[in-house]
Every structure is written in C-alpha cells, then in structure tokens.
Design an enzyme around this catalytic site. Structure first.
Site, PDB file in Angstrom:
ATOM      1  N   SER A 124      -3.929  -2.244  17.379  1.00 51.64           N
ATOM      2  CA  SER A 124      -2.778  -1.348  17.457  1.00 51.64           C
ATOM      3  C   SER A 124      -2.585  -0.522  16.195  1.00 51.64           C
ATOM      4  O   SER A 124      -2.822  -0.996  15.079  1.00 51.64           O
ATOM      5  CB  SER A 124      -1.528  -2.207  17.675  1.00 51.64           C
ATOM      6  N   GLU A 126       0.120  -0.060  15.003  1.00 50.43           N
ATOM      7  CA  GLU A 126       1.165  -0.788  14.262  1.00 50.43           C
ATOM      8  C   GLU A 126       0.552  -1.484  13.032  1.00 50.43           C
ATOM      9  O   GLU A 126       1.263  -1.792  12.084  1.00 50.43           O
ATOM     10  CB  GLU A 126       1.831  -1.782  15.221  1.00 50.43           C
ATOM     11  N   TYR A 148       4.548  -8.631  14.533  1.00 50.45           N
ATOM     12  CA  TYR A 148       3.579  -8.150  15.539  1.00 50.45           C
ATOM     13  C   TYR A 148       2.405  -7.447  14.844  1.00 50.45           C
ATOM     14  O   TYR A 148       1.235  -7.719  15.151  1.00 50.45           O
ATOM     15  CB  TYR A 148       4.280  -7.190  16.511  1.00 50.45           C
TER      16      TYR A 148
HETATM   17  P1  NAP Z   1       2.500  -5.236  28.178  1.00 53.79           P
HETATM   18  O1  NAP Z   1       2.852  -4.314  29.282  1.00 53.79           O
HETATM   19  O2  NAP Z   1       3.586  -5.865  27.380  1.00 53.79           O
HETATM   20  O3  NAP Z   1       1.570  -6.407  28.810  1.00 53.79           O
HETATM   21  C1  NAP Z   1       1.295  -7.580  28.098  1.00 53.79           C
HETATM   22  C2  NAP Z   1       0.565  -8.543  29.013  1.00 53.79           C
HETATM   23  O4  NAP Z   1       0.259  -9.739  28.274  1.00 53.79           O
HETATM   24  C3  NAP Z   1       1.365  -8.990  30.250  1.00 53.79           C
HETATM   25  O5  NAP Z   1       0.495  -9.016  31.349  1.00 53.79           O
HETATM   26  C4  NAP Z   1       1.800 -10.393  29.879  1.00 53.79           C
HETATM   27  O6  NAP Z   1       2.010 -11.240  30.986  1.00 53.79           O
HETATM   28  C5  NAP Z   1       0.564 -10.856  29.115  1.00 53.79           C
HETATM   29  N1  NAP Z   1       0.794 -12.050  28.290  1.00 53.79           N
HETATM   30  C6  NAP Z   1       1.741 -12.239  27.352  1.00 53.79           C
HETATM   31  N2  NAP Z   1       1.621 -13.469  26.812  1.00 53.79           N
HETATM   32  C7  NAP Z   1       0.560 -14.059  27.413  1.00 53.79           C
HETATM   33  C8  NAP Z   1      -0.063 -15.320  27.286  1.00 53.79           C
HETATM   34  N3  NAP Z   1       0.376 -16.257  26.430  1.00 53.79           N
HETATM   35  N4  NAP Z   1      -1.151 -15.585  28.054  1.00 53.79           N
HETATM   36  C9  NAP Z   1      -1.605 -14.692  28.940  1.00 53.79           C
HETATM   37  N5  NAP Z   1      -1.030 -13.474  29.129  1.00 53.79           N
HETATM   38  C10 NAP Z   1       0.026 -13.166  28.364  1.00 53.79           C
HETATM   39  O7  NAP Z   1       1.535  -4.515  27.122  1.00 53.79           O
HETATM   40  P2  NAP Z   1       0.661  -3.164  27.290  1.00 53.79           P
HETATM   41  O8  NAP Z   1       1.498  -2.009  26.863  1.00 53.79           O
HETATM   42  O9  NAP Z   1      -0.026  -3.174  28.594  1.00 53.79           O
HETATM   43  O10 NAP Z   1      -0.401  -3.364  26.116  1.00 53.79           O
HETATM   44  C11 NAP Z   1      -1.639  -4.039  26.350  1.00 53.79           C
HETATM   45  C12 NAP Z   1      -2.201  -4.522  25.022  1.00 53.79           C
HETATM   46  O11 NAP Z   1      -2.398  -3.415  24.142  1.00 53.79           O
HETATM   47  C13 NAP Z   1      -1.286  -5.480  24.253  1.00 53.79           C
HETATM   48  O12 NAP Z   1      -2.120  -6.395  23.568  1.00 53.79           O
HETATM   49  C14 NAP Z   1      -0.569  -4.590  23.259  1.00 53.79           C
HETATM   50  O13 NAP Z   1      -0.150  -5.340  22.132  1.00 53.79           O
HETATM   51  C15 NAP Z   1      -1.684  -3.620  22.926  1.00 53.79           C
HETATM   52  N6  NAP Z   1      -1.287  -2.282  22.499  1.00 53.79           N
HETATM   53  C16 NAP Z   1      -0.426  -1.565  23.283  1.00 53.79           C
HETATM   54  C17 NAP Z   1      -0.088  -0.271  22.901  1.00 53.79           C
HETATM   55  C18 NAP Z   1       0.829   0.572  23.749  1.00 53.79           C
HETATM   56  O14 NAP Z   1       1.313   1.592  23.233  1.00 53.79           O
HETATM   57  N7  NAP Z   1       1.056   0.224  25.008  1.00 53.79           N
HETATM   58  C19 NAP Z   1      -0.647   0.290  21.719  1.00 53.79           C
HETATM   59  C20 NAP Z   1      -1.531  -0.493  20.974  1.00 53.79           C
HETATM   60  C21 NAP Z   1      -1.862  -1.762  21.369  1.00 53.79           C
HETATM   61  P3  NAP Z   1       3.469 -11.382  31.694  1.00 53.79           P
HETATM   62  O15 NAP Z   1       3.534 -10.272  32.704  1.00 53.79           O
HETATM   63  O16 NAP Z   1       3.380 -12.743  32.295  1.00 53.79           O
HETATM   64  O17 NAP Z   1       4.501 -11.242  30.624  1.00 53.79           O
HETATM   65  O1  G4F Z   2       8.787   2.115  21.913  1.00 57.65           O
HETATM   66  P1  G4F Z   2       8.784   1.196  20.742  1.00 57.65           P
HETATM   67  O2  G4F Z   2       9.469  -0.107  20.896  1.00 57.65           O
HETATM   68  O3  G4F Z   2       7.264   1.027  20.341  1.00 57.65           O
HETATM   69  P2  G4F Z   2       6.521   0.558  18.992  1.00 57.65           P
HETATM   70  O4  G4F Z   2       7.389  -0.264  18.149  1.00 57.65           O
HETATM   71  O5  G4F Z   2       5.908   1.767  18.365  1.00 57.65           O
HETATM   72  O6  G4F Z   2       5.382  -0.391  19.579  1.00 57.65           O
HETATM   73  C1  G4F Z   2       4.555   0.015  20.659  1.00 57.65           C
HETATM   74  O7  G4F Z   2       3.469   0.740  20.157  1.00 57.65           O
HETATM   75  C2  G4F Z   2       2.574  -0.017  19.316  1.00 57.65           C
HETATM   76  C3  G4F Z   2       1.480   0.952  18.857  1.00 57.65           C
HETATM   77  O8  G4F Z   2       1.852   1.524  17.637  1.00 57.65           O
HETATM   78  C4  G4F Z   2       2.015  -1.151  20.146  1.00 57.65           C
HETATM   79  F1  G4F Z   2       1.099  -1.827  19.417  1.00 57.65           F
HETATM   80  C5  G4F Z   2       3.143  -2.057  20.588  1.00 57.65           C
HETATM   81  O9  G4F Z   2       2.617  -3.102  21.415  1.00 57.65           O
HETATM   82  C6  G4F Z   2       4.124  -1.243  21.417  1.00 57.65           C
HETATM   83  O10 G4F Z   2       3.474  -0.866  22.617  1.00 57.65           O
HETATM   84  O11 G4F Z   2       9.432   1.928  19.476  1.00 57.65           O
HETATM   85  C7  G4F Z   2       8.995   3.194  19.025  1.00 57.65           C
HETATM   86  C8  G4F Z   2       9.947   3.725  17.948  1.00 57.65           C
HETATM   87  C9  G4F Z   2      10.259   2.688  16.859  1.00 57.65           C
HETATM   88  O12 G4F Z   2      10.167   3.318  15.599  1.00 57.65           O
HETATM   89  C10 G4F Z   2      11.700   2.288  17.111  1.00 57.65           C
HETATM   90  O13 G4F Z   2      12.439   1.962  15.939  1.00 57.65           O
HETATM   91  O14 G4F Z   2      11.197   4.026  18.573  1.00 57.65           O
HETATM   92  C11 G4F Z   2      12.241   3.587  17.733  1.00 57.65           C
HETATM   93  N1  G4F Z   2      13.434   3.354  18.559  1.00 57.65           N
HETATM   94  C12 G4F Z   2      14.605   4.023  18.431  1.00 57.65           C
HETATM   95  N2  G4F Z   2      15.507   3.546  19.295  1.00 57.65           N
HETATM   96  C13 G4F Z   2      13.565   2.451  19.535  1.00 57.65           C
HETATM   97  C14 G4F Z   2      14.882   2.568  20.008  1.00 57.65           C
HETATM   98  N3  G4F Z   2      12.695   1.551  20.072  1.00 57.65           N
HETATM   99  C15 G4F Z   2      13.129   0.782  21.096  1.00 57.65           C
HETATM  100  N4  G4F Z   2      12.256  -0.089  21.654  1.00 57.65           N
HETATM  101  N5  G4F Z   2      14.411   0.842  21.569  1.00 57.65           N
HETATM  102  C16 G4F Z   2      15.329   1.716  21.067  1.00 57.65           C
HETATM  103  O15 G4F Z   2      16.474   1.777  21.495  1.00 57.65           O
END
Ligand code: NAP
Ligand code: G4F
Length: 326
Positions: A124, A126, A148
C-alpha cells in the site's frame, strides 16, 4: 487446462473485481473466506456459481496449508487484510496479526506446499506515510504513519525476503488508493458518494467528515486488479507502484460529488473531530512509470469519471432501497 488461482479477501472490493477479471480470462478461481455468522456475499453474489469458495483465515496457517494442498493453485493473490487505517489505531495488535504476520503465514504455507506458486502481496501507498519525496516510486523510502502502514511495511519486506531467500516468484504491488461503487462505506470516497445520494433523495441533510485537506491519488479498482494479474505473468518477480500520478483533496472529491447532483457541498458537509487521525498522511501521489514500462499497465478511468460513477451507483442503490421499503 485452465489455470487455477486462489484469492484471499474474495469478499472485499478488490477480491470481487479480480475474480471477475480472472474468470473472464478462463481461470478456475478459488476464493478463501473466513468464518462469519452471517453470509457476506454482497460483492460476489453475482459470481457465486462460477467461484469455488473455501474456508480459511490469515490467522490460521494450517487452514491455508490445507487450502493450498487441496486446490493446487498456480497463482495466489493475497488481498485479505484488516484494511481500514482508522481501525488500526484502535486495534493495532489485530491489524499486525492479520495484515503483517498473516502474510508470513501465507508465504510459509506456499513455500511448504509448492514454492513454484506465484504470489501477489497487496502492499500500500500508506507505507510512504510522511512522504520524503513527491511523487512516490518503488525506490522512495517508507515512513508509515499508522499501525496499518507499519503492518504493510512488514508485509512488503517479508514478501521481498521470501523472493530473495527462497527464489520464489513473490510480488509486491504498492497500490495507491483505488475506489469503486463496491468500496466499503467507511472509506471517505464511498462515504461521500453514499451521503450525496441520501441527501439528494431526501434521507439526510449532512455528512460528517474529518480532514478535508488530505490529498490522495485515487484510481478505479477495476483498473488496478489488471496490474495485479500482469505482475504474476512476468518472467521475474518484482515490486510495482500502481497509481494514476494525479492527486486530489477530500474537499475536491466533495465538490465534484455534490456538483454532479447540482448541490453545493459547503451546505451539507460538517466537520467532526472523530474522523481525524492521531497521525495523518497528507499527500500521496504515485509515479507509475515502472508499471507502464514493464507491465504495459495504464489507468483507464479519470478522477471525474470515478466520482460520477460512484455517485450514480449510490443514487441507484439508495433509490432501490427506498422502493423496497415503500
Ligand atoms: P477490503 O474491501 O477491506 O477487503 C478485505 C478482505 O480481507 C475482506 O474480504 C475480508 O473478509 C478479508 N479478511 C480480513 N481479515 C481476514 C482474515 N483474518 N482472514 C481472511 N480474510 C480476511 O479491502 P480492499 O479495498 O479490497 O483491499 C484489498 C487489499 O489491498 C487489502 O490488503 C488492502 O489492505 C490492500 N490495499 C487496498 C487499497 C485500496 O485503496 N483499496 C490500496 C492499497 C492496498 P471479510 O469480508 O470477512 O471481512
Ligand atoms: O478513505 P480513507 O479511509 O483511506 P486511506 O486512509 O487513504 O486508506 C485506504 O487507502 C490505502 C492506500 O493508501 C489503503 F492501503 C488502505 O487499505 C485504504 O484502502 O481516508 C482517506 C483520507 C484520509 O486522509 C482521511 O483522514 O480521507 C480523510 N478523511 C476525511 N474525512 C476521512 C474522513 N476518511 C474517512 N475514512 N472518513 C472520513 O470521514
């Protein structure tokens, strides 16, 4: 014979898009689910008949050894994680167990069952946290700002370590934020899109948000899963930044989302301290040149298109719920 892939995190946003992509390519797709007391198939209900769903948990290495032995995938995509940054501040140990050590458990299971399996680790942006340069590339040093982010840094380096120690085809995709109508409601983009739909349809009047000045490089999840697949098709494994190269603030997201339905965001957004984080990541913007040059990957969906797609999808979903309740 069709290729076999295992996806952990199949019920999540990326799991559902990746499953669609692999099924379209003719793969046999095995999705790993953790046990829950209620069925959680909102994102994969439409694929259920085409997937093989199996039980396993990143907290339980033996469960993954069993899954790998029974289903013999050639490719494993590790998308499972505790993925919400805010929760990682209140549940740092669980986040470490799942998002950090879970990767080691899976890598070790792969090494023991079949070290020839190709593995994708969902790293990520992050990890860059308090950024030391702009834009961020594969060589930018990490400075994570949340439990995280720290856990993802561990997951990244253990993936590199298994590649270097055992010659395994393990890949780390350093993905910047990617969103979609299937994004969890707790993340800011979906929270805004859903809030706009509810306000437009008369169910709410305001949305409470935290830091409006935070900037993110937001892409479309449907585009990003293609980069994951491309990494595992390369002759040699590696680390790749996947991003759009553009950055926008939460405030800009609000302006576009409310503007799309002819509303003024400043009439409806209220600031709530509860949504600020103990430490913030202020500016993320990625340099995806290596993904473009080596993988031939480029993002296809622009920022405005993404915002409008999410608002339109939530308008449809909220209107459907209203009809259902009427
Ligand atoms: P998500 O919607 O939160 O999905 C997370 C998945 O992980 C869900 O299917 C959840 O299952 C499963 N999970 C959680 N704990 C587990 C465990 N102990 N054993 C097995 N499965 C488990 O996340 P996403 O947005 O699809 O992201 C996919 C991956 O990319 C994650 O690793 C996230 O950290 C990473 N990532 C995401 C972003 C982004 O912007 N979306 C960016 C960078 C990296 P349940 O449905 O049972 O909760
Ligand atoms: O949507 P967010 O919660 O995503 P964040 O923290 O960037 O994390 C996501 O992206 C990561 C990749 O960089 C992934 F690895 C991670 O798993 C996840 O998918 O927040 C985005 C920004 C933050 O700066 C937060 O402070 O939005 C700001 N924010 C402002 N108001 C808020 C809010 N975030 C959330 N969730 N809720 C609010 O009300």
């Amino acid at each position: 014979m069709s290729k076999r892939a295992l996806i952990t995190g199949i019920t999540g946003q990326d799991g559902s898009y990746l499953a669609e992509l692999l099924l379209a390519k003719g793969y046999h797709v095995v999705g790993m689910l953790r046990r829950s007391s209620t069925v959680n198939f909102e994102r994969i209900g439409h694929l259920q008949d085409d997937l093989e769903l199996v039980s396993g948990d990143l907290l339980d290495e033996a469960s993954m050894i069993q899954v790998l032995r029974a289903h013999q995938p050639e490719e494993v995509y590790n998308l499972a994680a505790q993925s919400f940054v805010q929760t990682s501040f209140t549940q740092p140990v669980l986040t470490g167990e799942t998002t950090a050590l879970g990767v080691t458990r899976l890598l070790d299971a792969v090494r023991m069952v079949d070290p020839g399996i190709r593995l994708y680790q969902a790293s990520s942006s992050e990890m860059f946290g308090k950024v030391v340069e702009v834009p961020q590339s594969e060589s930018t040093p990490f400075h994570p700002r949340s439990p995280y982010g720290v856990a993802k840094v561990y997951g990244h380096w253990i993936t590199v370590n298994y590649r270097e120690s055992y010659g395994m085809h393990t890949n780390s995709g350093i993905l910047f934020n990617h969103e979609s109508p299937r994004r969890g409601l707790e993340f800011v983009t979906r929270k805004i899109a859903n809030g706009v739909a509810r306000i437009k349809l008369g169910l709410d009047t305001t949305i409470a948000l935290g830091n409006l000045e935070a900037q993110r490089d937001w892409g479309f999840a449907g585009d990003y899963v293609d980069a994951m697949w491309r990494m595992l098709q390369q002759p040699t494994p590696g680390d790749f930044v996947v991003a759009t190269g553009e950055t926008h603030s939460v405030r800009e997201f609000c302006e576009l989302a409310f503007g799309h339905v002819d509303l003024d965001w400043s009439d409806h957004v209220v600031i709530d301290e509860r949504f600020f984080r103990p430490a913030e990541v202020d500016l993320l913007v990625g340099d995806p040149s290596q993904a473009r040059d080596v993988l031939g990957w480029t993002p296809r969906t622009g920022f405005r298109e993404l915002v409008e797609m999410m608002v339109d999808a939530d308008l449809d979903a909220v209107a459907r719920q209203q009809r259902h309740l009427a």
